[in-house]
Design an enzyme around this catalytic site. Structure first.
Site, PDB file in Angstrom:
ATOM      1  N   HIS A   1      39.152  43.409  50.769  1.00 27.67           N
ATOM      2  CA  HIS A   1      39.759  43.778  49.617  1.00 27.67           C
ATOM      3  C   HIS A   1      39.790  45.395  49.596  1.00 27.67           C
ATOM      4  O   HIS A   1      39.067  45.942  49.747  1.00 27.67           O
ATOM      5  CB  HIS A   1      38.893  43.500  48.381  1.00 27.67           C
ATOM      6  CG  HIS A   1      38.518  41.806  48.355  1.00 27.67           C
ATOM      7  ND1 HIS A   1      39.433  40.963  48.070  1.00 27.67           N
ATOM      8  CD2 HIS A   1      37.560  41.100  48.330  1.00 27.67           C
ATOM      9  CE1 HIS A   1      39.038  39.841  47.770  1.00 27.67           C
ATOM     10  NE2 HIS A   1      37.585  39.930  48.055  1.00 27.67           N
TER      11      HIS A   1
ATOM     12  N   HIS B   1      34.401  34.904  56.582  1.00 29.13           N
ATOM     13  CA  HIS B   1      33.694  34.396  55.424  1.00 29.13           C
ATOM     14  C   HIS B   1      34.500  33.150  54.888  1.00 29.13           C
ATOM     15  O   HIS B   1      35.948  33.542  54.873  1.00 29.13           O
ATOM     16  CB  HIS B   1      33.904  35.611  54.599  1.00 29.13           C
ATOM     17  CG  HIS B   1      33.302  35.523  53.372  1.00 29.13           C
ATOM     18  ND1 HIS B   1      32.307  34.315  52.626  1.00 29.13           N
ATOM     19  CD2 HIS B   1      33.548  36.004  52.126  1.00 29.13           C
ATOM     20  CE1 HIS B   1      32.204  34.445  51.328  1.00 29.13           C
ATOM     21  NE2 HIS B   1      33.045  35.393  51.092  1.00 29.13           N
TER      22      HIS B   1
ATOM     23  N   ASP C   1      33.902  41.014  52.937  1.00 32.95           N
ATOM     24  CA  ASP C   1      33.748  41.653  51.410  1.00 32.95           C
ATOM     25  C   ASP C   1      33.005  42.981  51.506  1.00 32.95           C
ATOM     26  O   ASP C   1      33.083  43.774  50.380  1.00 32.95           O
ATOM     27  CB  ASP C   1      32.990  40.613  50.957  1.00 32.95           C
ATOM     28  CG  ASP C   1      33.776  39.445  50.197  1.00 32.95           C
ATOM     29  OD1 ASP C   1      35.216  39.591  50.188  1.00 32.95           O
ATOM     30  OD2 ASP C   1      33.409  38.273  50.185  1.00 32.95           O
TER      31      ASP C   1
ATOM     32  N   ASP D   1      39.197  33.274  48.849  1.00 34.18           N
ATOM     33  CA  ASP D   1      40.053  34.043  48.791  1.00 34.18           C
ATOM     34  C   ASP D   1      40.349  34.564  50.166  1.00 34.18           C
ATOM     35  O   ASP D   1      41.311  35.338  50.200  1.00 34.18           O
ATOM     36  CB  ASP D   1      39.787  35.314  47.722  1.00 34.18           C
ATOM     37  CG  ASP D   1      38.286  35.655  48.057  1.00 34.18           C
ATOM     38  OD1 ASP D   1      37.321  34.969  48.555  1.00 34.18           O
ATOM     39  OD2 ASP D   1      37.835  36.960  47.744  1.00 34.18           O
TER      40      ASP D   1
ATOM     41  N   GLU E   1      34.805  32.103  51.816  1.00 32.81           N
ATOM     42  CA  GLU E   1      35.088  31.867  50.102  1.00 32.81           C
ATOM     43  C   GLU E   1      36.628  31.827  50.285  1.00 32.81           C
ATOM     44  O   GLU E   1      37.387  32.496  51.243  1.00 32.81           O
ATOM     45  CB  GLU E   1      34.460  33.166  49.635  1.00 32.81           C
ATOM     46  CG  GLU E   1      34.722  33.020  48.003  1.00 32.81           C
ATOM     47  CD  GLU E   1      34.085  33.910  47.308  1.00 32.81           C
ATOM     48  OE1 GLU E   1      33.347  34.915  47.756  1.00 32.81           O
ATOM     49  OE2 GLU E   1      34.039  33.641  45.990  1.00 32.81           O
TER      50      GLU E   1
ATOM     51  N   HIS F   1      28.394  38.357  51.440  1.00 30.20           N
ATOM     52  CA  HIS F   1      27.581  37.818  50.305  1.00 30.20           C
ATOM     53  C   HIS F   1      27.313  36.246  50.293  1.00 30.20           C
ATOM     54  O   HIS F   1      27.000  35.601  49.483  1.00 30.20           O
ATOM     55  CB  HIS F   1      27.957  38.175  48.899  1.00 30.20           C
ATOM     56  CG  HIS F   1      29.252  37.562  48.520  1.00 30.20           C
ATOM     57  ND1 HIS F   1      29.467  36.997  47.537  1.00 30.20           N
ATOM     58  CD2 HIS F   1      30.485  37.793  49.132  1.00 30.20           C
ATOM     59  CE1 HIS F   1      30.760  36.516  47.404  1.00 30.20           C
ATOM     60  NE2 HIS F   1      31.554  37.152  48.357  1.00 30.20           N
TER      61      HIS F   1
ATOM     62  N   TYR G   1      32.434  46.785  42.509  1.00 27.85           N
ATOM     63  CA  TYR G   1      32.536  45.690  43.496  1.00 27.85           C
ATOM     64  C   TYR G   1      30.713  45.502  44.020  1.00 27.85           C
ATOM     65  O   TYR G   1      30.442  44.454  43.957  1.00 27.85           O
ATOM     66  CB  TYR G   1      33.246  46.223  44.620  1.00 27.85           C
ATOM     67  CG  TYR G   1      33.620  44.700  45.611  1.00 27.85           C
ATOM     68  CD1 TYR G   1      34.783  44.013  45.144  1.00 27.85           C
ATOM     69  CD2 TYR G   1      32.622  44.351  46.474  1.00 27.85           C
ATOM     70  CE1 TYR G   1      34.951  42.961  45.986  1.00 27.85           C
ATOM     71  CE2 TYR G   1      32.770  43.177  47.197  1.00 27.85           C
ATOM     72  CZ  TYR G   1      33.775  42.581  47.007  1.00 27.85           C
ATOM     73  OH  TYR G   1      34.261  41.356  47.625  1.00 27.85           O
TER      74      TYR G   1
ATOM     75  N   HIS H   1      36.638  35.445  39.225  1.00 29.27           N
ATOM     76  CA  HIS H   1      35.379  34.803  38.810  1.00 29.27           C
ATOM     77  C   HIS H   1      34.592  35.402  37.681  1.00 29.27           C
ATOM     78  O   HIS H   1      33.401  35.413  38.140  1.00 29.27           O
ATOM     79  CB  HIS H   1      34.803  34.052  39.889  1.00 29.27           C
ATOM     80  CG  HIS H   1      34.299  34.682  41.121  1.00 29.27           C
ATOM     81  ND1 HIS H   1      33.636  35.903  41.015  1.00 29.27           N
ATOM     82  CD2 HIS H   1      34.352  34.359  42.476  1.00 29.27           C
ATOM     83  CE1 HIS H   1      33.179  36.364  41.982  1.00 29.27           C
ATOM     84  NE2 HIS H   1      33.725  35.489  43.249  1.00 29.27           N
TER      85      HIS H   1
HETATM   86 FE1  FEO Z   1      33.289  36.475  48.837  1.00 27.44          FE
HETATM   87 FE2  FEO Z   1      36.435  38.139  48.808  1.00 27.44          FE
HETATM   88  O1  FEO Z   1      35.190  36.601  48.964  1.00 27.44           O
END
Ligand code: FEO
Length: 399
Positions: free
Chosen positions: A224, A78, A164, A82, A80, A145, A191, A24
């Site tokens: 990640h 979380h 994250d 991903d 999101e 986040h 990051y 993104h």
């Molecule tokens: Fe906020 Fe890796 O997603």
């Protein structure tokens, strides 16, 4: 990627996304990974999933350890996508009625992403969940986040599953910091600068809270990149510095150019900064991705922005960069503006307005130059660099 046993009976069952190059709007030249963790205890727990298109790989990784139907519960740290995109396939495979733990905001967010009527169990900070021999403790980390973000801590093994937080977009077969041959810290800094900078104050507060809880953290498992096990304190200390936006004697000179005139001004400003004792690098916005520039902005004392005037306004890449930087809210910076123009020359004023709105301190009037800068104009740019550089040297301790 095959499952990796990260501690006895605890596995990373996530996947590498080797070829993603844009996350993104953030450049990811080393790809990324979506980590998910399987804890095999009297109850079997899965922490997080992966992007939708990798769900089958995740399920295959789980199946290499246990029959997926034996997974007793899922934790979503979380929403999101991903990390939650694989939930529909995972829940279908393990059993739609299995409990799915999330924060209170996670309950809301999951229901706004997915129509399935899952067996959601909202949890708050300090709540625990026994797996038998092991106990999980939840810690809400709002806006780190997303509003629903939380960490999950596994006391017996001293593992913090940090969603994250402490992550890096970095795909690798080596899953631990001590196995890498490359320096991972620049990836972690990138990051932070591009995902978390906006929430620096909250992160600073969260770090204080975690310190007060006196958790025994022997391993940090983000969603990640690599896992921190050699020295988890190193990334926590880096987050402390980054969240407080500790500066170094460094300036970012970021610009675009049409016929090399604004470029010549950028280079002269850098020379002036360097003469004053400040590290500086000209960053052309069609040579450097905006996310790499922001990584440098994180610990810079000044951001000096250059744009030619195009059609009475900013060059489009400069407007893009300013919008991006404004959203991430870097603090305590000196600002500067410069640019070449042909006949109207509004760009410098526009940059100064934008930097003022970001609360950057403008210590000298920006430099506009009509057409090609000669020796005098270049010297003026150098002096502009020296002026900003001297202020940095006066106010920022040498590191
Ligand atoms: Fe906020 Fe890796 O997603």
């Amino acid at each position: 990627m095959a499952p990796v046993e990260i501690a006895p009976n605890i596995y990373d069952v996530g996947v590498n996304d080797w070829n993603i190059r844009d996350f993104h709007g953030y450049s990811t030249p080393f790809g990324s990974s979506y980590n998910a963790f399987l804890i095999v205890d009297e109850k079997i727990a899965l922490i997080d999933t992966v992007k939708k298109e990798f769900a089958d790989e995740l399920i295959a990784n789980i199946a290499a350890v246990v029959d997926p139907k034996k997974v007793d519960l899922v934790i979503s740290n979380h929403t999101e996508m991903d990390h939650s995109g694989g939930l529909p396939r995972v829940m279908h495979r393990i059993g739609e009625d299995k409990p799915l733990y999330c924060s209170k905001m996670g309950q809301k967010n999951l229901s706004m992403h997915y129509p399935q009527k899952w067996n959601l169990h909202p949890v708050g900070t300090g709540e625990t969940l026994s797996l038998g021999r092991r106990t999980l403790t939840f810690l809400e980390t709002r806006m780190v986040h997303w509003p629903d973000s939380m960490f999950t801590y596994l006391k017996e093994d001293g593992i913090l599953f940090s969603s994250d937080g402490f992550g890096q977009h970095f795909a690798s077969l080596e899953k631990f910091d001590d196995l890498l041959t490359t320096d991972i810290m620049p990836h972690a800094q990138k990051y932070f600068a591009n995902i978390l900078l906006l929430y620096g104050n909250l992160i600073a507060k969260l770090l204080e809270e975690v310190a007060a809880m006196k958790l025994d953290i022997r391993m940090i498992c983000p969603d990640h990149g690599i896992i921190w096990r050699k020295d988890p304190g190193k990334i926590i200390q880096a987050y402390d510095r980054w969240s407080r936006q500790v500066q170094s004697r460094k300036a970012v000179v970021v610009y675009d150019t049409m016929w090399h005139s604004t470029e010549a001004m950028a280079e002269a400003i850098c020379e002036g900064l360097y003469e004053a004792g400040v590290a500086a690098r000209p960053m052309h916005l069609r040579s450097w991705h905006r996310s790499d520039v922001l990584t440098e902005v994180l610990d810079a004392a000044a951001v000096i922005v250059g744009s030619p005037t195009l059609n009475n306004g900013l060059f489009p890449t400069v407007a893009d960069f300013l919008t991006y930087m404004k959203g991430l809210k870097p603090k305590n910076k000196l600002g500067g503006a410069f640019g070449s123009y042909g006949w109207s020359g509004e760009a410098v004023k526009r940059i100064q307005e934008e930097l003022s709105e970001m609360k950057f301190e403008l210590i000298a009037e920006g430099i506009r130059h009509q057409y090609v800068p000669g020796a005098d104009a270049r010297e003026k740019c150098k002096e502009y660099g020296r002026t900003i550089g001297r202020r940095i040297v006066e106010t920022v301790p040498a590191s």
